[in-house]
Design an enzyme around this catalytic site. Sequence first.
Site: not given
Lengths: 438, 451
Positions: B76-77
């Site tokens: 996600e990052h």
Amino acid sequence: MKLKPLYLFIFAVLFPLNAYAVDVERVISPSGIEAWLVQDHSNPVVSVRFAFQGGSELDPEDKKGLANLAASTMDEGAGDIDSQAFQQILADQSITLRFEAGYDRFSGQVKTLTENADQAFDLLRLALTKPRFDAEPVARLKSQIISGIRASSEKPGKIAFNALYENLFPGHGYASDSDGSVESVEAITQADLKAFAETRLARGNLIVGVTGDVTPKQLGALLDKAFGSLPAKPNFTHQPETSAKAIGRLQVIDRKIPQSTIVFGHGGLKRDHPDYYAALVMNHIVGGGSFTSRLYEEVREKRGLAYSVGSSLYPMNLAGMIVGSAATENARVSETIDVIRAEWARMAAGEVSQQELDDAKTYVTGSFPLRFTSTDAIAQILVAMQVNDLGLDYLDKRNAYISSVTLEDVKRVAAEHLHPDLLDIIVVGRPAGIVPSH
Amino acid sequence: MSKALAIVISLFLVLIAAGNRAQAGVFNPHTFTLDNGMEVVVLPNHRAPVVLHMVWYKAGSTDEPKGKSGIAHLLEHLMFKGTPKFPNGEFSKRVAQHGGQENAFTSLDYTGYYQTVASDRLEMVMELEADRMTNLVLNAEDVATERAVVLEERNQRIENKPAARLNEKALQKLYPQGHPYGRPVIGWRDELAALTREDALSFYKTNYAPDNAILVVAGDVKVDDVKRLAERYYGPIAKAGVNKRPSIISLGDIQGGETVLRDPRVKQISWSENIIQPSLTNGDPTRVVALEILAELLGGGGTSRLYRALVIEQPLADSVGTYYDSSQRGDGRFVFYASPRPGVPLAQLTQAVRDEVQKLLDQGLKPDELEKIKKRMQADAIFSRDAMKTGAWTIGGVLAREHKIDDIEKWPERVMAVTEADVVNALKAVMAEPRRIVTKLLPADKVGDSQ
């Protein structure tokens, strides 16, 4: 979960709005009480926010936490209705009625279905003008608040900001937070609470913002119902104006935790300063926004030092500040502080490009309407506009204030108001290689 | 359309709505599915000229390969790093240049990305989001830096907080034998520290595809416009034939237990009891709603039975309550929690909780008690329509966890159908359930702990 931007207490930075979406009306009740209103009849809900000027800054030294305890107990019984019955009516009618104490203001919220608005404003009147402050709820809320204060004494962010404010505002109401201490909360009596309600809540220091399913005429009657029987003027004197006494301290507060919390700050502009908008744009470039600031880029993206980092303008009634925070493992605290100081110095030296300014301005103007997506959010903005004396047409003018900021303005404001050598820094944790100063 | 005609039509719609009150939904979403399998939900709301654009992937920490805990969240990052078309963090720069705000989130059962922008910028964010669904490029250095950021996030969220460390230990016991709910979303520290670029790309290729995604658009939009744009930007992405997710309903046979954490930084003792209960996945809808009502009347706020008895009347606690989470894709959880007032032994407090439960079992509900809660829940449905984001988050979360939109839209009528017997039976089942964990957060010096 990527990043929670820093919420540096409440009124850190207010993005007012792009007005074509909403019409702000000034409503004056039959008895002369003013409220700002945005009508929205799409859902049968009315949201109210109100504030009385004068907050925890006015708490007596030995009764710190008075405004906060009053906020916690004013909805615990009023008039002939005791605490449990009062709470039961609120629950049964799905009425939200709550109060809170900030440094500068004692505020409240009412949220209700349209069909219960009469009753909601009636309960608000009772709470404001006939609070009971019975022994049971006062003892109960004191116990909860004291437990909260004890728990906060181990929360790194809370410890750090409390220490920062203590250093910046010695001897002033801003030196301690609204909760007070275990001893000062215990010392508060029912008589103190009654005196608080009688002297601090008046029509003369009242500000009201309303959004939702209500017409100006209906609102006029509701305002008189809730606030009409308050005294005309409050009976208190504000603390004197002050300024943050930052001297470049670096203080470590020892806690056995793997990650240190770092907070930093010094004096800044108040909301009514003519350079406020230039400073807002300048701070956006240094440490504002979410994923684009220089601090974000240098501390997080390039070096992976921290999950959250940023800075905010923090304009209060009696003093302005610029504050920020970061959190990093103990071994890398020193490096993180160096980067923060370097970014402060780079901006103070006027190192900023036209492109950075343009990007910041499009963000600060373009993100403006994003806050207007719930009735309560709009009501809060209506209160903030009045608190800051921004005028009924502010929503139309605000983006022009931002757009008119020039590169020269940003450089001038940065040179005048950013002081890397004066930044007061607090570290909570077990940082390696830090030598405290002062 | 003339104004008069519009008024007549809207009056007509109001009458229909009033006449079918029991059938009226909560958010009344518009839904359709693209040819490549991507589900689309549109929630028009015209209060402000703003739109919320979200893409949810049916992939969270429960979908991670063994030994790779934290990869869903690390990915996600990394999704903000870049693609050939929008390299070097261009995604966030563009969103910000257009005055947009954005973020992302990872949970047990899903990962999501969202932007809030002026409604005329919907196309801009849709192009960006569709592009990174399949075109992500990662280099090893970016992955290493971001892994360091996430380790700091783990410090901030878990290691620095005794309550979070306790929760992590307790979930491991409540969901034993390698059940995915037993590991933290952010990952175990040692596994997280060892994650690589290849791990991230592998999880990405397996899970990020239109037939494993839900598009939710809420705000100042027209359904037809969203459809046209979704077909233009998401439509051309090929489906991946993503496998159906295996069931994660717990089969563990634990027979209760206790997890204790002592830490000198604990200044307020707290206790909880976590009990496995059905979720929307495996629970009869009436039972699920009965559990929600039970949680409300036993411990939902300052007028609940537990609060009245234990905080006001006796008073033994600073706080006490119950909650029930029905929304998970795996099991649901019913939770009791409390913090004693200083000096009150924990055993006395937990006995008082049991006494209140027994009172409800013995005496049943008070007259009106159920009706009042039902009325409050109907009001909750109205309040939930107030903020633009509520419907988007609620419906996105429901679909991403493999539940049905009806689980939201029919909620008000399900609430009305619950009987007193349903509530009491729900409580009996909660008390009889053997899969439960007690947690205690205690100071290091044993003060106030009589155990």
